[in-house]
Enzyme design. Structure first.
Site, PDB file in Angstrom:
ATOM      1  N   LEU A 124       2.925  28.797   0.253  1.00 30.88           N
ATOM      2  CA  LEU A 124       4.167  28.036   0.475  1.00 30.88           C
ATOM      3  C   LEU A 124       4.344  27.780   1.983  1.00 30.88           C
ATOM      4  CD1 LEU A 124       6.951  26.958  -0.628  1.00 30.88           C
ATOM      5  CD2 LEU A 124       7.843  29.275  -0.323  1.00 30.88           C
ATOM      6  N   GLU A 126       4.068  27.166   5.953  1.00 30.94           N
ATOM      7  CA  GLU A 126       3.224  26.282   6.773  1.00 30.94           C
ATOM      8  C   GLU A 126       3.537  26.535   8.250  1.00 30.94           C
ATOM      9  OE1 GLU A 126       3.908  22.236   5.595  1.00 30.94           O
ATOM     10  OE2 GLU A 126       3.124  22.598   3.578  1.00 30.94           O
ATOM     11  N   ALA A 129       6.956  25.137   8.535  1.00 27.33           N
ATOM     12  CA  ALA A 129       7.896  25.346   7.421  1.00 27.33           C
ATOM     13  C   ALA A 129       7.821  26.793   6.966  1.00 27.33           C
ATOM     14  CB  ALA A 129       7.580  24.403   6.264  1.00 27.33           C
ATOM     15  N   ILE A 156      -1.084  33.385   4.644  1.00 24.21           N
ATOM     16  CA  ILE A 156      -1.109  33.501   3.183  1.00 24.21           C
ATOM     17  C   ILE A 156      -1.743  34.835   2.767  1.00 24.21           C
ATOM     18  CG2 ILE A 156      -1.852  32.385   1.032  1.00 24.21           C
ATOM     19  CD1 ILE A 156       0.308  30.861   2.790  1.00 24.21           C
ATOM     20  N   ARG A 271       9.008  72.275  12.725  1.00 18.24           N
ATOM     21  CA  ARG A 271       9.050  72.171  14.187  1.00 18.24           C
ATOM     22  C   ARG A 271      10.213  72.997  14.761  1.00 18.24           C
ATOM     23  NH1 ARG A 271       6.704  71.032  19.010  1.00 18.24           N
ATOM     24  NH2 ARG A 271       8.139  69.979  20.428  1.00 18.24           N
ATOM     25  N   GLN A 339      12.052  59.164  15.396  1.00 18.76           N
ATOM     26  CA  GLN A 339      12.938  59.916  16.292  1.00 18.76           C
ATOM     27  C   GLN A 339      12.888  61.415  15.965  1.00 18.76           C
ATOM     28  OE1 GLN A 339      14.120  58.119  18.610  1.00 18.76           O
ATOM     29  NE2 GLN A 339      15.351  59.627  19.679  1.00 18.76           N
ATOM     30  N   ILE A 340      12.925  61.741  14.684  1.00 17.50           N
ATOM     31  CA  ILE A 340      12.890  63.159  14.271  1.00 17.50           C
ATOM     32  C   ILE A 340      11.561  63.794  14.697  1.00 17.50           C
ATOM     33  CG2 ILE A 340      12.777  64.691  12.242  1.00 17.50           C
ATOM     34  CD1 ILE A 340      14.854  62.714  10.934  1.00 17.50           C
ATOM     35  N   GLU A 366       8.778  37.053   2.129  1.00 15.43           N
ATOM     36  CA  GLU A 366       9.551  36.725   0.906  1.00 15.43           C
ATOM     37  C   GLU A 366      11.028  36.455   1.254  1.00 15.43           C
ATOM     38  OE1 GLU A 366       8.460  38.385  -2.821  1.00 15.43           O
ATOM     39  OE2 GLU A 366       6.400  38.773  -2.179  1.00 15.43           O
TER      40      GLU A 366
HETATM   41  N1  COS Z   1      16.398  29.815  -9.010  1.00 16.79           N
HETATM   42  C1  COS Z   1      16.307  28.557  -9.532  1.00 16.79           C
HETATM   43  N2  COS Z   1      16.572  27.434  -8.835  1.00 16.79           N
HETATM   44  C2  COS Z   1      16.932  27.584  -7.554  1.00 16.79           C
HETATM   45  C3  COS Z   1      17.051  28.848  -6.940  1.00 16.79           C
HETATM   46  C4  COS Z   1      16.775  29.996  -7.720  1.00 16.79           C
HETATM   47  N3  COS Z   1      16.851  31.234  -7.210  1.00 16.79           N
HETATM   48  N4  COS Z   1      17.431  28.686  -5.660  1.00 16.79           N
HETATM   49  C5  COS Z   1      17.561  27.363  -5.471  1.00 16.79           C
HETATM   50  N5  COS Z   1      17.255  26.707  -6.623  1.00 16.79           N
HETATM   51  C6  COS Z   1      17.299  25.256  -6.848  1.00 16.79           C
HETATM   52  C7  COS Z   1      18.669  24.730  -6.466  1.00 16.79           C
HETATM   53  O1  COS Z   1      19.564  24.835  -7.565  1.00 16.79           O
HETATM   54  C8  COS Z   1      18.370  23.295  -6.121  1.00 16.79           C
HETATM   55  O2  COS Z   1      18.257  22.545  -7.320  1.00 16.79           O
HETATM   56  P1  COS Z   1      18.985  21.096  -7.448  1.00 16.79           P
HETATM   57  O3  COS Z   1      18.354  20.242  -6.376  1.00 16.79           O
HETATM   58  O4  COS Z   1      18.657  20.669  -8.836  1.00 16.79           O
HETATM   59  O5  COS Z   1      20.434  21.346  -7.182  1.00 16.79           O
HETATM   60  C9  COS Z   1      16.978  23.369  -5.484  1.00 16.79           C
HETATM   61  O6  COS Z   1      16.387  24.602  -5.963  1.00 16.79           O
HETATM   62  C10 COS Z   1      17.008  23.385  -3.972  1.00 16.79           C
HETATM   63  O7  COS Z   1      17.801  24.479  -3.576  1.00 16.79           O
HETATM   64  P2  COS Z   1      18.534  24.507  -2.164  1.00 16.79           P
HETATM   65  O8  COS Z   1      19.307  23.249  -2.006  1.00 16.79           O
HETATM   66  O9  COS Z   1      19.254  25.801  -2.075  1.00 16.79           O
HETATM   67  O10 COS Z   1      17.287  24.455  -1.159  1.00 16.79           O
HETATM   68  P3  COS Z   1      17.196  24.594   0.406  1.00 16.79           P
HETATM   69  O11 COS Z   1      16.115  23.717   0.888  1.00 16.79           O
HETATM   70  O12 COS Z   1      18.541  24.449   1.026  1.00 16.79           O
HETATM   71  O13 COS Z   1      16.615  26.082   0.660  1.00 16.79           O
HETATM   72  C11 COS Z   1      16.482  28.439   0.896  1.00 16.79           C
HETATM   73  C12 COS Z   1      17.076  27.209   0.192  1.00 16.79           C
HETATM   74  C13 COS Z   1      16.742  28.499   2.372  1.00 16.79           C
HETATM   75  C14 COS Z   1      17.152  29.597   0.204  1.00 16.79           C
HETATM   76  C15 COS Z   1      14.939  28.466   0.631  1.00 16.79           C
HETATM   77  O14 COS Z   1      14.291  27.482   1.425  1.00 16.79           O
HETATM   78  C16 COS Z   1      14.315  29.804   0.902  1.00 16.79           C
HETATM   79  O15 COS Z   1      14.367  30.710   0.064  1.00 16.79           O
HETATM   80  N6  COS Z   1      13.647  29.966   2.062  1.00 16.79           N
HETATM   81  C17 COS Z   1      12.878  31.114   2.375  1.00 16.79           C
HETATM   82  C18 COS Z   1      11.490  30.896   1.895  1.00 16.79           C
HETATM   83  C19 COS Z   1      10.745  32.162   1.780  1.00 16.79           C
HETATM   84  O16 COS Z   1      11.182  33.141   1.186  1.00 16.79           O
HETATM   85  N7  COS Z   1       9.546  32.156   2.336  1.00 16.79           N
HETATM   86  C20 COS Z   1       8.688  33.251   2.259  1.00 16.79           C
HETATM   87  C21 COS Z   1       7.372  32.732   1.858  1.00 16.79           C
HETATM   88  S1  COS Z   1       6.685  33.545   0.531  1.00 16.79           S
HETATM   89  S2  COS Z   1       5.970  35.209   1.297  1.00 16.79           S
END
Ligand code: COS
Length: 386
Positions: A124, A126, A129, A156, A271, A339-340, A366
């Site tokens: 996911l 990038e 991103a 990744i 200790r 610290q301990i 995550e």
């Molecule tokens: N379950 C199901 N659907 C979900 C959801 C969930 N938990 N969270 C969001 N959605 C849906 C929303 O309902 C929305 O749908 P609609 O367009 O139909 O309304 C869509 O997904 C987009 O959601 P949202 O508008 O909240 O998206 P954003 O781009 O604003 O982003 C965050 C939301 C910031 C929460 C998201 O980008 C995020 O989790 N970022 C962190 C990413 C991450 O964890 N990266 C780690 C990489 S993996 S190790």
């Protein structure tokens, strides 16, 4: 189907023995070599640990979220590197297929992931991103019944070992946000897919991440998770996968905190300073007690959220609460553990030094703590406005 109580206890006892007799003794060497020995990986396979969360009909153990959390409490007692090896097959690498995949995709991949014959990665993030995952730039251009993928995925987990990648790419070039994103299943070896150099990390030595580079990678439309009808629905798949993944990580944080507390208590009782064990000193006791209470609080939150998830409730907010609290909690516990231990805690001879570096990642991947805060607050406002 939940396990009966006796079977769950037996499974957790076996896992606990394996963690103490096989994994903990290997921790230091794995960190030194930056590699888990193949023979140990085979033992992990033989125990079925790659498929804990994969349904039994696809040869997994089919643990419920509550059961998986119990297993993660135990696995967390050892180096997070072992959890990382099996983490993507149980979590972000397989859950997209389990939640939204077609029957054909489930049959083709889940048994291999459950046995550990194939490793799965979740692509996911990038270069531009990370937290704003919906802004990803990797493109997927339609070409008849195929898509052509171009882009770079970063950090990744398990990519150097993966046989299967869930690649999130933009299928609707007219969008800049999450609405035009699709999840594709791309097998390693597909022409145009290559890997970057392994990343040099602060900790978790023995677990590997790298870039995944996609140059004109052609995949059929059937490679979309859930099939062609789920074009542009990939971001929702990612979010659902992360809801479960965040709970799993939270439970690992509790396990790691328990280990740090155990090591700290043992050290403090042994200790001696000022003529008595430092465990008798009230300022040390305060650190031990804070750590114990906070680890207990996180455990209770996770168990409750897992039960609700198993009952079919939407636990998006609660999973974010657990991830935020548990990952921050284990950071504080690790800091107190060092610290301990005093000067000894800064030396690599003691496991707390390694854990201190290893657990730092939990507040980042995550979804960072700040992203969990954002998810929690946004859901609060949405629910209040409804
Ligand atoms: N379950 C199901 N659907 C979900 C959801 C969930 N938990 N969270 C969001 N959605 C849906 C929303 O309902 C929305 O749908 P609609 O367009 O139909 O309304 C869509 O997904 C987009 O959601 P949202 O508008 O909240 O998206 P954003 O781009 O604003 O982003 C965050 C939301 C910031 C929460 C998201 O980008 C995020 O989790 N970022 C962190 C990413 C991450 O964890 N990266 C780690 C990489 S993996 S190790």
């Amino acid at each position: 189907m939940p396990m009966d109580c006796e079977t769950l206890t037996q499974f957790l006892d076996t896992l606990n023995r394996f963690v103490h007799e096989r994994l903990i003794p290997h921790e230091e060497k794995v960190a030194e070599d930056d590699k888990i020995p193949d023979s140990l990986i085979q033992e992990i396979r033989d125990l079925g640990l790659f498929g804990m969360s994969i349904p039994e009909e696809y040869d997994g153990l089919g643990l419920t979220m509550y059961e998986e959390a119990q297993a993660a409490f135990v696995l967390g007692l050892t180096s997070p590197v072992f959890r990382s090896l099996i983490g993507t097959n149980n979590g972000i690498g397989s859950q997209g297929i389990i939640i939204d995949g077609t029957p054909g995709q489930k049959t083709a991949y889940l048994p291999k992931l459950a046995s550990g014959a194939m490793i799965a990665s979740f692509a996911l993030t990038e270069p531009d991103a990370g937290s704003d995952a919906g802004s990803l730039k990797t493109s997927a251009r339609r070409d008849g019944d195929f898509f052509v993928l171009n882009g770079t995925k970063r950090y990744i987990t398990n990519a150097p070992h993966a046989g299967l990648f869930t690649v999130f790419a933009r299928t609707d070039a007219n969008t800049m946000n999450s609405s035009g994103v699709t999840a594709f299943l791309v097998e390693a070896g597909t022409p145009g897919l290559s890997l970057g150099k392994p990343d040099k990390k602060m900790g978790q030595k023995g677990s590997h991440t790298c870039d995944v580079i996609l140059e004109d990678v052609r995949v059929p439309a059937d490679a979309i998770i859930g099939g062609p009808a789920r074009e542009n629905q990939g971001f929702k798949t990612a979010m659902k996968v992360l809801d479960r993944g965040r709970l799993h990580i939270s439970a690992i944080c509790v396990g790691a905190a328990e280990r740090l507390i155990r090591d700290s208590l043992a050290y403090a009782m042994e200790r001696k300073q000022f003529g008595e064990p430092i465990a008798e000193k009230q300022l040390v006791q305060a650190m031990l007690a804070d750590s114990r209470a906070e680890a207990y609080a996180a455990r209770c939150m996770i168990e409750e959220t897992a039960r609700r998830k198993d009952a079919g409730q939407n636990v998006s907010t609660e999973a974010a609460c657990c991830k935020m609290y548990a990952s921050e909690m284990v950071g504080r516990v690790a800091d107190r553990a060092v610290q301990i231990h005093g000067g000894a805690g800064y030396m690599s001879e003691y496991a707390v030094e390694r854990f201190y570096r290893d657990v730092r990642l939990f507040r980042i991947y995550e979804g960072t703590t700040q992203i969990q805060q954002l998810v929690i607050a946004r859901n609060m406002i949405r629910d209040a406005a409804a």
